[in-house]
Design a protein around this motif. Structure first.
Motif, PDB file in Angstrom:
ATOM      1  N   MET A   1       2.353 -24.371  53.164  1.00 14.51           N
ATOM      2  CA  MET A   1       1.219 -25.108  52.079  1.00 14.51           C
ATOM      3  C   MET A   1       1.889 -25.586  51.840  1.00 14.51           C
ATOM      4  O   MET A   1       2.803 -26.072  50.639  1.00 14.51           O
ATOM      5  N   LYS A   2       0.608 -26.207  50.503  1.00 13.33           N
ATOM      6  CA  LYS A   2       0.520 -27.802  50.377  1.00 13.33           C
ATOM      7  C   LYS A   2       0.733 -27.400  48.467  1.00 13.33           C
ATOM      8  O   LYS A   2       0.525 -25.868  48.248  1.00 13.33           O
ATOM      9  N   ASN A   3       1.674 -28.292  47.799  1.00 12.58           N
ATOM     10  CA  ASN A   3       2.446 -28.045  46.471  1.00 12.58           C
ATOM     11  C   ASN A   3       0.299 -28.146  45.546  1.00 12.58           C
ATOM     12  O   ASN A   3      -0.390 -29.015  45.252  1.00 12.58           O
ATOM     13  N   THR A   4       0.722 -27.291  44.968  1.00 11.20           N
ATOM     14  CA  THR A   4      -1.163 -26.926  44.232  1.00 11.20           C
ATOM     15  C   THR A   4      -0.769 -27.125  43.039  1.00 11.20           C
ATOM     16  O   THR A   4      -0.239 -25.767  42.950  1.00 11.20           O
ATOM     17  N   LEU A   5      -1.294 -27.370  42.253  1.00  9.74           N
ATOM     18  CA  LEU A   5      -1.460 -27.212  40.707  1.00  9.74           C
ATOM     19  C   LEU A   5      -3.150 -26.771  40.538  1.00  9.74           C
ATOM     20  O   LEU A   5      -4.040 -27.655  40.822  1.00  9.74           O
ATOM     21  N   VAL A   6      -3.718 -25.241  40.267  1.00 12.17           N
ATOM     22  CA  VAL A   6      -4.893 -24.744  40.079  1.00 12.17           C
ATOM     23  C   VAL A   6      -4.993 -25.562  38.541  1.00 12.17           C
ATOM     24  O   VAL A   6      -4.237 -25.515  37.222  1.00 12.17           O
ATOM     25  N   THR A   7      -5.739 -26.585  37.702  1.00  5.02           N
ATOM     26  CA  THR A   7      -6.335 -26.640  36.474  1.00  5.02           C
ATOM     27  C   THR A   7      -7.540 -25.700  36.016  1.00  5.02           C
ATOM     28  O   THR A   7      -8.362 -25.333  37.259  1.00  5.02           O
ATOM     29  N   TYR A   8      -8.216 -25.477  34.793  1.00  7.33           N
ATOM     30  CA  TYR A   8      -9.437 -25.472  34.883  1.00  7.33           C
ATOM     31  C   TYR A   8      -9.601 -25.538  33.270  1.00  7.33           C
ATOM     32  O   TYR A   8      -8.909 -25.364  32.374  1.00  7.33           O
ATOM     33  N   TYR A   9     -11.296 -25.654  32.469  1.00  5.45           N
ATOM     34  CA  TYR A   9     -11.463 -25.449  31.321  1.00  5.45           C
ATOM     35  C   TYR A   9     -12.166 -24.244  32.015  1.00  5.45           C
ATOM     36  O   TYR A   9     -13.423 -24.267  32.783  1.00  5.45           O
ATOM     37  N   SER A  10     -12.701 -23.671  30.099  1.00  2.00           N
ATOM     38  CA  SER A  10     -13.851 -22.112  30.987  1.00  2.00           C
ATOM     39  C   SER A  10     -13.586 -21.616  29.292  1.00  2.00           C
ATOM     40  O   SER A  10     -13.294 -22.472  28.300  1.00  2.00           O
ATOM     41  N   HIS A  11     -14.918 -21.813  28.686  1.00  2.00           N
ATOM     42  CA  HIS A  11     -15.984 -21.413  28.065  1.00  2.00           C
ATOM     43  C   HIS A  11     -16.132 -20.243  26.980  1.00  2.00           C
ATOM     44  O   HIS A  11     -16.073 -19.164  26.402  1.00  2.00           O
ATOM     45  N   THR A  12     -16.479 -19.631  28.269  1.00  2.00           N
ATOM     46  CA  THR A  12     -16.663 -17.633  28.938  1.00  2.00           C
ATOM     47  C   THR A  12     -15.464 -16.349  28.871  1.00  2.00           C
ATOM     48  O   THR A  12     -15.508 -15.702  29.174  1.00  2.00           O
ATOM     49  N   GLY A  13     -14.636 -17.585  30.557  1.00  2.00           N
ATOM     50  CA  GLY A  13     -13.785 -16.789  30.378  1.00  2.00           C
ATOM     51  C   GLY A  13     -14.102 -16.358  31.772  1.00  2.00           C
ATOM     52  O   GLY A  13     -12.791 -16.444  32.454  1.00  2.00           O
ATOM     53  N   ASN A  14     -14.847 -16.787  33.035  1.00  2.00           N
ATOM     54  CA  ASN A  14     -15.212 -17.065  34.077  1.00  2.00           C
ATOM     55  C   ASN A  14     -14.152 -18.131  34.837  1.00  2.00           C
ATOM     56  O   ASN A  14     -13.651 -17.555  35.861  1.00  2.00           O
ATOM     57  N   ASN A  15     -14.442 -19.187  34.470  1.00  2.00           N
ATOM     58  CA  ASN A  15     -13.994 -20.378  35.963  1.00  2.00           C
ATOM     59  C   ASN A  15     -11.938 -20.057  35.294  1.00  2.00           C
ATOM     60  O   ASN A  15     -11.411 -20.209  36.394  1.00  2.00           O
ATOM     61  N   ARG A  16     -11.959 -19.301  33.491  1.00  2.00           N
ATOM     62  CA  ARG A  16      -9.923 -19.028  33.973  1.00  2.00           C
ATOM     63  C   ARG A  16      -9.958 -17.942  34.353  1.00  2.00           C
ATOM     64  O   ARG A  16      -8.784 -17.820  34.928  1.00  2.00           O
ATOM     65  N   PHE A  17     -11.002 -15.885  34.759  1.00  2.00           N
ATOM     66  CA  PHE A  17     -10.464 -15.862  35.841  1.00  2.00           C
ATOM     67  C   PHE A  17     -10.197 -16.474  36.892  1.00  2.00           C
ATOM     68  O   PHE A  17      -9.838 -16.050  37.979  1.00  2.00           O
ATOM     69  N   LEU A  18     -11.422 -17.269  37.433  1.00  2.00           N
ATOM     70  CA  LEU A  18     -11.239 -17.328  39.004  1.00  2.00           C
ATOM     71  C   LEU A  18     -10.258 -18.046  39.031  1.00  2.00           C
ATOM     72  O   LEU A  18      -9.603 -18.556  40.403  1.00  2.00           O
ATOM     73  N   ALA A  19      -9.685 -19.170  38.400  1.00  2.00           N
ATOM     74  CA  ALA A  19      -8.591 -19.599  38.337  1.00  2.00           C
ATOM     75  C   ALA A  19      -7.354 -18.891  38.241  1.00  2.00           C
ATOM     76  O   ALA A  19      -6.442 -19.518  39.373  1.00  2.00           O
ATOM     77  N   ARG A  20      -6.790 -18.087  37.844  1.00  2.00           N
ATOM     78  CA  ARG A  20      -6.477 -17.267  38.305  1.00  2.00           C
ATOM     79  C   ARG A  20      -6.411 -16.323  39.450  1.00  2.00           C
ATOM     80  O   ARG A  20      -4.997 -16.151  39.736  1.00  2.00           O
ATOM     81  N   GLN A  21      -6.827 -16.419  39.842  1.00  2.00           N
ATOM     82  CA  GLN A  21      -7.378 -15.313  41.124  1.00  2.00           C
ATOM     83  C   GLN A  21      -6.858 -16.887  41.646  1.00  2.00           C
ATOM     84  O   GLN A  21      -6.246 -16.396  42.844  1.00  2.00           O
ATOM     85  N   ILE A  22      -7.384 -17.595  42.225  1.00  2.00           N
ATOM     86  CA  ILE A  22      -6.836 -18.444  43.011  1.00  2.00           C
ATOM     87  C   ILE A  22      -5.335 -19.285  43.171  1.00  2.00           C
ATOM     88  O   ILE A  22      -5.128 -18.891  44.051  1.00  2.00           O
ATOM     89  N   ALA A  23      -5.113 -19.933  41.465  1.00  2.00           N
ATOM     90  CA  ALA A  23      -3.214 -20.040  41.540  1.00  2.00           C
ATOM     91  C   ALA A  23      -2.449 -17.875  42.016  1.00  2.00           C
ATOM     92  O   ALA A  23      -1.458 -18.766  42.700  1.00  2.00           O
ATOM     93  N   ASP A  24      -3.132 -16.708  41.677  1.00  5.93           N
ATOM     94  CA  ASP A  24      -2.171 -16.242  42.291  1.00  5.93           C
ATOM     95  C   ASP A  24      -2.606 -15.869  43.963  1.00  5.93           C
ATOM     96  O   ASP A  24      -1.008 -15.774  44.471  1.00  5.93           O
ATOM     97  N   ASN A  25      -3.809 -16.459  44.028  1.00  5.77           N
ATOM     98  CA  ASN A  25      -3.788 -16.172  45.653  1.00  5.77           C
ATOM     99  C   ASN A  25      -2.673 -16.828  46.610  1.00  5.77           C
ATOM    100  O   ASN A  25      -2.340 -16.998  47.389  1.00  5.77           O
ATOM    101  N   LEU A  26      -3.129 -17.972  45.866  1.00  3.47           N
ATOM    102  CA  LEU A  26      -2.227 -20.147  47.110  1.00  3.47           C
ATOM    103  C   LEU A  26      -0.487 -19.828  46.062  1.00  3.47           C
ATOM    104  O   LEU A  26      -0.033 -20.530  46.804  1.00  3.47           O
ATOM    105  N   GLU A  27      -0.215 -18.942  45.219  1.00  2.00           N
ATOM    106  CA  GLU A  27       0.517 -18.266  44.658  1.00  2.00           C
ATOM    107  C   GLU A  27       1.441 -20.525  44.009  1.00  2.00           C
ATOM    108  O   GLU A  27       2.049 -20.942  44.447  1.00  2.00           O
TER     109      GLU A  27
END
Length: 176
Positions: A1-27
């Motif tokens: 698995m690749k060494n991955t950093l998930v970064t995000y900008y979120s004004h309403t929280g939608n992209n924060r939620f999505l980024a957390r789901q991605i980070a959790d899924n990819l560890e």
């Protein structure tokens, strides 16, 4: 698995939620992109004052996933500044947006594909892929073209299911 950093900008929280789901899924590690001044008009105008220093060093990662919104067909400055700052330090980039433009309207004036084109034009040397997971997939069919309903919808545990979860899982299989 690749060494991955998930970064995000979120004004309403939608992209924060999505980024957390991605980070959790990819560890993967995760970090928020924070503009120096977080004023919506400045974000749209492109007159941003830069972003705050990150805790993590993007150059330490093989891949950066950037989650952020598409606002009225604009590639907003916190995302643009972040990518510009680190473009030569990372080999693989993926931009993912929890956006309001549906797949059906992706090529319209404010559609996500228009922003994806701007990203590719702005960073032609970068190996960047772009994907959208429209918030409209969480909404009832009769509300999906209602701008007010779309703007008020938030991505949550309760609506992270059905078609949205199916498309999310397809994306995770693709990038894992």
């Amino acid at each position: 698995m690749k060494n991955t950093l998930v970064t995000y900008y979120s004004h309403t929280g939608n992209n924060r939620f999505l980024a957390r789901q991605i980070a959790d899924n990819l560890e993967a590690d995760i970090e928020e992109i924070k503009p120096v001044v977080n004023a919506q008009l400045l974000l749209l105008s492109g007159l941003g004052l830069g972003i705050k220093k990150l805790q993590k060093n993007p150059a330490d990662y093989d891949r950066i996933i950037v989650c952020g919104p598409v606002w009225m067909g604009s590639f907003i400055y916190p995302l643009r500044n972040f990518m510009k700052k680190y473009q030569n330090q990372v080999k693989e980039w993926l931009f993912i947006s929890c956006c309001g433009s549906s797949y059906k309207l992706k090529d319209d004036k404010y559609g996500h594909e228009m922003v994806f084109r701007k990203i590719r034009e702005t960073f032609p040397e970068m190996n960047i892929q772009c994907r959208a997971l429209p918030i409209t997939m969480t909404m009832p069919d009769d509300q999906q073209e209602d701008p007010k309903a779309m703007m008020e919808t938030r991505l949550t545990e309760e609506n992270f299911k059905g078609l949205y979860l199916e498309k999310f899982n397809e994306l995770m299989r693709e990038i894992a």
